[in-house]
Motif scaffolding. Sequence first.
Motif, short mmCIF file in Angstrom:
data_model
loop_
_atom_site.label_atom_id
_atom_site.label_comp_id
_atom_site.label_asym_id
_atom_site.label_seq_id
_atom_site.Cartn_x
_atom_site.Cartn_y
_atom_site.Cartn_z
N MET A 49 0.84 -1.19 0.00
CA MET A 49 0.00 0.00 0.00
C MET A 49 0.88 1.25 0.00
O MET A 49 1.85 1.34 0.74
CB MET A 49 -0.90 0.03 1.24
N SER A 50 0.49 2.20 -0.83
CA SER A 50 1.21 3.47 -0.83
C SER A 50 0.20 4.61 -0.96
O SER A 50 -1.01 4.37 -1.00
CB SER A 50 2.24 3.49 -1.96
N VAL A 51 0.70 5.82 -1.02
CA VAL A 51 -0.15 7.01 -1.13
C VAL A 51 0.42 7.85 -2.27
O VAL A 51 1.63 7.97 -2.42
CB VAL A 51 -0.15 7.82 0.19
N SER A 56 -2.64 16.85 -2.42
CA SER A 56 -2.78 16.44 -1.03
C SER A 56 -4.12 15.79 -0.72
O SER A 56 -4.54 15.78 0.42
CB SER A 56 -2.59 17.65 -0.15
N TRP B 5 -11.83 15.62 3.17
CA TRP B 5 -12.33 15.45 1.80
C TRP B 5 -13.74 14.87 1.74
O TRP B 5 -14.61 15.37 1.03
CB TRP B 5 -11.38 14.58 0.98
N ILE B 6 -13.97 13.80 2.50
CA ILE B 6 -15.25 13.09 2.40
C ILE B 6 -16.40 13.97 2.89
O ILE B 6 -17.54 13.86 2.43
CB ILE B 6 -15.18 11.77 3.21
N TRP B 31 -16.32 14.12 -4.31
CA TRP B 31 -17.16 14.45 -3.15
C TRP B 31 -18.00 15.69 -3.41
O TRP B 31 -19.07 15.85 -2.85
CB TRP B 31 -16.28 14.56 -1.89
N ASN B 413 -2.38 14.27 4.50
CA ASN B 413 -3.19 14.89 3.45
C ASN B 413 -3.85 16.17 3.96
O ASN B 413 -3.67 16.55 5.12
CB ASN B 413 -4.19 13.87 2.85
N TRP B 417 -5.03 13.74 7.72
CA TRP B 417 -4.86 12.30 7.93
C TRP B 417 -3.40 11.97 7.67
O TRP B 417 -2.90 12.21 6.56
CB TRP B 417 -5.69 11.50 6.94
N ILE B 418 -2.75 11.39 8.68
CA ILE B 418 -1.36 10.97 8.50
C ILE B 418 -1.39 9.51 8.07
O ILE B 418 -1.68 8.62 8.87
CB ILE B 418 -0.53 11.14 9.79
N GLN B 419 -1.13 9.28 6.79
CA GLN B 419 -1.26 7.93 6.23
C GLN B 419 0.13 7.30 6.03
O GLN B 419 1.03 7.96 5.52
CB GLN B 419 -2.00 7.99 4.88
N TRP B 420 0.24 6.05 6.39
CA TRP B 420 1.52 5.35 6.26
C TRP B 420 1.61 4.68 4.89
O TRP B 420 0.61 4.20 4.36
CB TRP B 420 1.62 4.26 7.35
N ARG B 421 2.79 4.70 4.33
CA ARG B 421 2.99 3.92 3.12
C ARG B 421 4.20 3.02 3.28
O ARG B 421 5.03 3.23 4.17
CB ARG B 421 3.10 4.82 1.90
N MET B 535 -1.05 5.17 12.34
CA MET B 535 -1.09 5.73 10.99
C MET B 535 -1.28 4.64 9.93
O MET B 535 -1.67 4.91 8.80
CB MET B 535 0.20 6.51 10.71
N ARG B 538 -6.30 0.64 8.70
CA ARG B 538 -7.15 0.59 7.50
C ARG B 538 -8.57 0.17 7.85
O ARG B 538 -9.30 -0.39 7.04
CB ARG B 538 -6.55 -0.38 6.47
N LYS B 540 -12.54 0.41 8.44
CA LYS B 540 -13.55 1.17 7.71
C LYS B 540 -14.81 1.44 8.55
O LYS B 540 -15.85 1.80 8.01
CB LYS B 540 -13.94 0.43 6.42
N TYR B 549 -14.54 7.92 9.39
CA TYR B 549 -13.59 6.78 9.38
C TYR B 549 -12.49 6.93 10.44
O TYR B 549 -11.31 7.03 10.12
CB TYR B 549 -12.99 6.59 7.98
N TRP B 552 -9.31 4.77 10.21
CA TRP B 552 -8.45 4.79 9.02
C TRP B 552 -7.33 5.80 9.29
O TRP B 552 -7.58 6.97 9.53
CB TRP B 552 -9.23 5.21 7.78
#
Lengths: 193, 802
Positions: A49-51, A56, B5-6, B31, B413, B417-421, B535, B538, B540, B549, B552
């Motif tokens: 999984m990536s972003v 942004s 965003w949502i 959205w 974002n 939201w601090i999202q991990w990759r 972070m 996932r 939902k 969410y 998430w």
Amino acid sequence: MRRRQFLKMSCVLGAGVALCGLGVDLVPIEAWADEIKKIDRLKSARQTMSVCCYCSVGCGLICATDEKTGKIINIEGDPEHPVSEGSLCAKGAGIFQTTEANEHRLTKVLYRAPNSDKWEEKSWDWAIDRIARLMKEERDKSFITKNAAGQVVNRVETLAHMGSSNLDNEECWSITAWARSLGLVYIDHQARV
Amino acid sequence: MTNHWIDIQHSDCILIQGSNAAENHPISFKWVMRAKERGAKLIHVDPRFTRTSSKADFYAPLRSGTDIAFLGGMIKYIIDNNKIFHDYVVNYTNAPFLVDGKFGFKDGLFTGYDADKRGYDKSTWTYQKDAGGIILRDETLKNPRCVYQMLKAHYARYDLKKVSSITGTPEKDLKTVYEMFSSTGTKDRAGTIMYALGQTHHTVGVQNIRALAIVQLLLGNIGVCGGGVNALRGEPNVQGSTDHALLYHYLPGYLAAPRTSQQTLESYIKKITPSTTEAKSVNWQSNYGKYAVSLLKSWYGDAATKDNEFGYAWVPKADDGKDYSVMTLFDVMYAGKIKGMTVFGQNPACSIPNSNKVRAAFAKLDWMVHLNIFDNETASFWKGPGMDPAKVKTEVFLLPASASVEKAGSQTNSGRWIQWRYEATKAPGDCIYAGEAIIRIQNKLKELYKKEGGTFPEPILNMTSDGLAEKGGYDAEKVAKLINGYFLADVEIGGKQYKKGDCVPSFALLQADGTTSSGNWICAGSFAQDGKNLMQRRGKADPTGLGLYPEWSFAWPVNRRVLYNRASCDPTGKPYNPKRAVLEWKDGKWVGDVPDGAPPPLAAEGGKLPFIMKPDGVSSLFGPGLGDGPFPEHYEPLESPLARNLMSAQQNNPAILLYNSDKDMVASADARFPIVMTTYSSTEHWCTGAFTRWQTWLTEAMPQAYVEMSEELAKEKGIKNGDKVRVESARGKLECVAMVTPRFRPFLVNGKTLHQVGMPYNYGWRFPADNGDSANLLTPTVGDANAMTPEYKAFMVNVVKV
């Protein structure tokens, strides 16, 4: 696609090769065959999984990495992602072209000597030695302990850092800390522009 | 974004002003369209009719650089027609506060202006107080000195006719937009504003956003589901890079950077922790001392002790009131005063205004270190147009970096939201993480200072590097934990035990005595106490049904999805709109999103005001914190088609910084440059195109630089679609292709026809061949009075057929 279907397709392609001498354009068929092979490889690929690395919104990506070569063979939108729901824009959908599949990627440390008209390849060790030496020389020479008013300032004004909001949080944080340890005040990046 | 965003889907009216979301944030538009499917109305206000306009229920054109006039007219409309959300305005804003008797405004200037300093003495920008220091207020909003009446008086000048003559927006269009959007000032309706660089890239950029905020506060649209002032940020991690302070004026977590007047840690903490006399204010910033000490502990570890002020002396101090931001940086560099520079993942040779000045400044450096995944105009400046490599002394290092999909780490974002990759593959050749490059440089410097000594080695030797690396190499998750923070001793807080080495699960637990560390307090809680990385989540689950969410990733702060959410409830804690309740006070506790402050609602026992980050506990219609005025006021851009501002005698924002180098020519109301120009991006390119111009899939769709112009202007100039033209400003010129389109229309400004053109800023000379060059060859070196965001969006040019 099941294996039997794939074999059937291969036979069709075999016949295609025989037609080659008759002046039939095989490029589309070969491209199709490549796609089929890719789908087969995708079945065994490792998913990560990536972003997305552009705007942004933070759309989710699934990267498929070939088990044998260790290389990314496909990147697509993550349908589970609650914001993007699998969608990607033109840039996000093309992110594969930021990988090493793109022949223009930089892969070597390059150095341009003063007044030179070309790049030279160097090793990381050489570059780090030289960069650290230049930084230390300038910092030691120009460090300001007190300003004209006699206040302690402990800063250096002849060194500057810029960037980047394309780096990960952990990298940004590390750079912020490092720049302050040198005494930098000229620090800025894309957030302002 | 105050929201996420949502959440846009819940809006009843969406105003997009200063953004082309459909093309530049395409997935956000999913959205917007979902809101429209629910019956929401979409308004687009922009100088150019874009794909965003094509989906709008109503499109209104406006001349670049006139948003405050447009929005000032909206504020007047809302007040004159009593469209305000009265309960919200009285309880949750400073509308009832009585302003100091000496404060005033005359012909474009607020009280306290000093023309020599080009700035204000803000001592009159305060409130009337009683003997106990409590702010006097009039909740009937009738007192002529109350903020509400002052606001009304300030915008009385912004009538439809005046606004239209400035903005070029027809009066009937103004009225339509005002009517549509102000319909959201009721309990059961929510309006959202989406903006991007179209608002910030002005000499009044911050006041543009203030004007948006004032509109939203008057309508009660902040903190509510489907509301907010939502910045559509243009870079993947510009939220995170700002949070982590790659900026001179902050330390991580928006703690102000120390200035020379703050010689001790005590004086610094005093400066950053405001006090309040308002008993019902939480005043969360009073905790900033804990966050500053925890930051110093994360940097310097055991070397930071109470006795040495936790290493505060090692942090560089900038001079009070002095600007060190990017345009000043390049101005100083152009003057030959900067010797060495590191540029990571940015292409300033194309992205900073007045590119000719920037490129000439690079040639004055002794050395430059650049890190990126492709070559660009910055790394290769020494062989760019007009450069003779034999005369450029600069030593340049071009370091190959890992691309995003080749890295593990987190990215934040716009919705925070601090999202991990995860690392999908090893990067090719000698590419490494930027983080790894920093560790290598840092460790080499440590080695040199240990061996040889040198000037003031303490901060270099004491700054953590162990905290960033595992087995000698950069480790993103280890850094992320350091950012989150640790307990450094066994402690008991509120009856709960925390062990040394545990992750700090919330910034509410951080301490000022050195027993906790946290590299950025707003990220505290991104790890659970046991070290679980939140972070990476996932999940939902959607308990509110509003698409928050909460499982998430992790949203800062403390996983809150909608900022200021307590303002969505009335003073008793009941949601204003029960159908879209982001939060509710039920049986003595908050239910829904993570509340913006745990205390009970205002009317309950021990209740507190909802705007916990404001010392007075309420939001600011009157905003004395800014440098150029407590109310937004219309000023012309530095380069304007008008010789005289139609609103006042002040032509430009009186508090902007002006540059005077020989490359800083300005031509305002100058017959040589009669056309307004703006710059923007396209879907297929990103920023200066430094990544995207190397990708055939994208350059095939958007191959080269172009200037968009109206059919009317093209006719006047004898230019046909596809012709090669020269675009010229007082600072530079470039050749590109003319795109003649009805998307631009002439404006009627002050009774005269005025043309505007636009160019994408996605191009540069380096690659592909003949794609053109940067639109920033034309832009002026000038920025906003508060934030120094450059004025890329409004300046003057001429266009001629080549």
